[in-house]
Enzyme design. Structure first.
Site, PDB file in Angstrom:
ATOM      1  N   TRP A 101      -7.681  -4.870   7.263  1.00 47.53           N
ATOM      2  CA  TRP A 101      -6.815  -4.607   8.429  1.00 47.53           C
ATOM      3  C   TRP A 101      -6.470  -3.133   8.518  1.00 47.53           C
ATOM      4  O   TRP A 101      -6.447  -2.565   9.609  1.00 47.53           O
ATOM      5  CB  TRP A 101      -5.554  -5.471   8.375  1.00 47.53           C
ATOM      6  N   ASP A 168       2.151  -1.958   9.457  1.00 47.01           N
ATOM      7  CA  ASP A 168       1.682  -3.268   9.882  1.00 47.01           C
ATOM      8  C   ASP A 168       2.273  -4.264   8.883  1.00 47.01           C
ATOM      9  O   ASP A 168       1.864  -4.299   7.729  1.00 47.01           O
ATOM     10  CB  ASP A 168       0.143  -3.285   9.841  1.00 47.01           C
ATOM     11  N   LYS A 192       1.516 -15.214  11.238  1.00 46.96           N
ATOM     12  CA  LYS A 192       1.512 -15.337   9.783  1.00 46.96           C
ATOM     13  C   LYS A 192       2.876 -15.828   9.291  1.00 46.96           C
ATOM     14  O   LYS A 192       2.963 -16.802   8.573  1.00 46.96           O
ATOM     15  CB  LYS A 192       1.182 -13.996   9.119  1.00 46.96           C
TER      16      LYS A 192
HETATM   17  C1  LIG Z   1      -3.834 -11.158  10.646  1.00 49.26           C
HETATM   18  C2  LIG Z   1      -3.546  -9.726  10.498  1.00 49.26           C
HETATM   19  C3  LIG Z   1      -3.832  -8.802  11.521  1.00 49.26           C
HETATM   20  C4  LIG Z   1      -4.514  -9.190  12.811  1.00 49.26           C
HETATM   21  O1  LIG Z   1      -3.650  -9.843  13.655  1.00 49.26           O
HETATM   22  P1  LIG Z   1      -4.094 -10.309  15.131  1.00 49.26           P
HETATM   23  O2  LIG Z   1      -2.797 -10.772  15.689  1.00 49.26           O
HETATM   24  O3  LIG Z   1      -5.114 -11.391  14.956  1.00 49.26           O
HETATM   25  O4  LIG Z   1      -4.655  -9.142  15.835  1.00 49.26           O
HETATM   26  C5  LIG Z   1      -3.493  -7.474  11.317  1.00 49.26           C
HETATM   27  N1  LIG Z   1      -2.906  -7.075  10.187  1.00 49.26           N
HETATM   28  C6  LIG Z   1      -2.626  -7.928   9.173  1.00 49.26           C
HETATM   29  C7  LIG Z   1      -1.974  -7.419   7.941  1.00 49.26           C
HETATM   30  C8  LIG Z   1      -2.939  -9.279   9.309  1.00 49.26           C
HETATM   31  O5  LIG Z   1      -2.659 -10.126   8.312  1.00 49.26           O
END
Ligand SMILES: *Cc1c(COP(=O)(O)O)cnc(C)c1O
Length: 357
Positions: A101, A168, A192
């Site tokens: 990511w 993030d 998540k």
């Molecule tokens: C799942 C995830 C993403 C991607 O998220 P989307 O909503 O599918 O774009 C980005 N960063 C992390 C740390 C993730 O676990």
């Protein structure tokens, strides 16, 4: 029978949240309408959107210098919205590469300015969080991925920097208290640790916006969404409502300190078994182990199919590891009950490869 859901995302939600969310589909708070058919301009929806924003701020101890947004396009859209809104053409952004990511976020930056990757753990399949790198003085911001969902590593101390700190936090938001005021911007895909897929939480300190020359498309400008309380266009009303239910649930648990204690207890239980059990081993560096995503493998690869079958036969769902790491990954987000972790640990204790295979 309801399965034990260890999926990495979309992931488990609190049982009470699922129940209330189901009720809102048939009749939202006795309004006589399903929430699925209610206008985003209705008083009810506007009211709960505001409540959600306020709860985010109060859980994180943030004031009105921050804006809370519920956007679309996933955390993946934040990979480009961040540099588009914050990085001038001749400026440099600093990133730490701690996983797939992070790498995807890094890839977007050169569309808008310069990127410097300060450190990377790619060569060891991202099994640790790099530390001790220099943060360049001219960096406009430093971007980190607080929890690496695929590899099961997590920052347990955030870097100190004078640059704007951006994270993030898709897979560990609201899992423990932290000093949110150190961050200029935080984003997290809901699916998540917060709600269903369909919305992305963005928390941004307002004074960092509107400082660059670039012309930004209306929908991609954070300021558009701040001015319109995330309702410039039709927001994903239902996913936002489910996030609100989770936020209320987090508060009812006793806030982030109480949530942290529960998360630590679950992670300790599972890691203790991984370290004790002769058939298994963890893949992440001890000091960087994630409390949210717990990857592990069988010491003898030939046992893995048998343990997977054993899990499936016992109602465990979503423990298959990401293809880049292999083995297993138990995601034990906020909503995961202690009892489900105990159940998985019991299976690990009882696992006899020769009997199951
Ligand atoms: C799942 C995830 C993403 C991607 O998220 P989307 O909503 O599918 O774009 C980005 N960063 C992390 C740390 C993730 O676990």
């Amino acid at each position: 029978m309801k399965k034990h859901n260890f999926s990495a995302g979309p992931a488990i939600l609190p049982a009470a949240v699922i129940e209330e969310a189901a009720q809102a589909v048939t009749n939202y708070e006795n309004v006589g309408l399903s929430l699925l058919e209610m206008s985003h301009r209705s008083k009810e929806v506007a009211t709960f959107m505001t409540e959600a924003e306020e709860l985010v701020k109060s859980l994180l101890g943030l004031g009105d210098d921050y804006a809370v947004l519920f956007l679309t396009g996933g955390a993946s859209s934040q990979f480009y919205m961040v540099p588009m809104n914050l990085l001038g053409e001749n400026e440099t952004a600093a990133y730490v590469d701690t996983g797939a990511w992070s790498a995807k976020a890094i890839k977007e930056v050169s569309n808008f300015g310069n990127v410097e990757v300060l450190a990377s753990s790619k060569e060891t399949t991202y099994n640790y969080i790099p530390k001790g790198y220099e943060i360049p003085r001219n960096a406009k911001y430093l971007h980190i991925t607080s929890n690496n969902t695929i590899y099961g590593t997590q920052y347990h101390d955030y870097p100190e920097t004078d640059a704007l700190l951006i994270a993030d936090m898709s897979s560990d938001i609201f899992s423990r208290p932290f000093d949110a005021s150190k961050f200029a911007l935080i984003y997290a895909g809901a699916q998540k640790n917060l709600g269903p897929a369909g919305t992305t939480l963005v928390i941004v300190r307002k004074d960092i916006l509107g400082k660059i020359e670039r012309s930004i498309p209306t929908m991609l400008d954070y300021q558009t969404h701040i001015k319109k309380n995330s309702a410039f266009n039709t927001p994903p009303v239902y996913p936002i409502y489910v996030c609100l239910l989770t936020l209320r649930w987090l508060q009812a648990q006793g806030g982030l300190k109480a949530v942290e204690a529960k998360n630590k207890k679950k992670a300790d239980l599972l890691y203790a078994e991984i370290d004790r059990n002769p058939f298994f081993e963890g893949t992440a560096a001890l000091e960087d182990r994630s409390w949210m995503n717990v990857p592990f493998v069988c010491k003898n690869k030939d046992h893995e199919a048998a343990f997977m079958d054993y899990c499936t036969a016992n109602g465990i769902s979503g423990v298959k590891g990401h293809r880049s790491v292999g083995g297993f990954r138990a995601s034990i987000y906020n909503a995961m009950p202690y009892e489900s972790v105990e159940f998985l640990v019991e299976l690990m204790k009882n696992f006899k490869p020769e009997l199951v295979a």
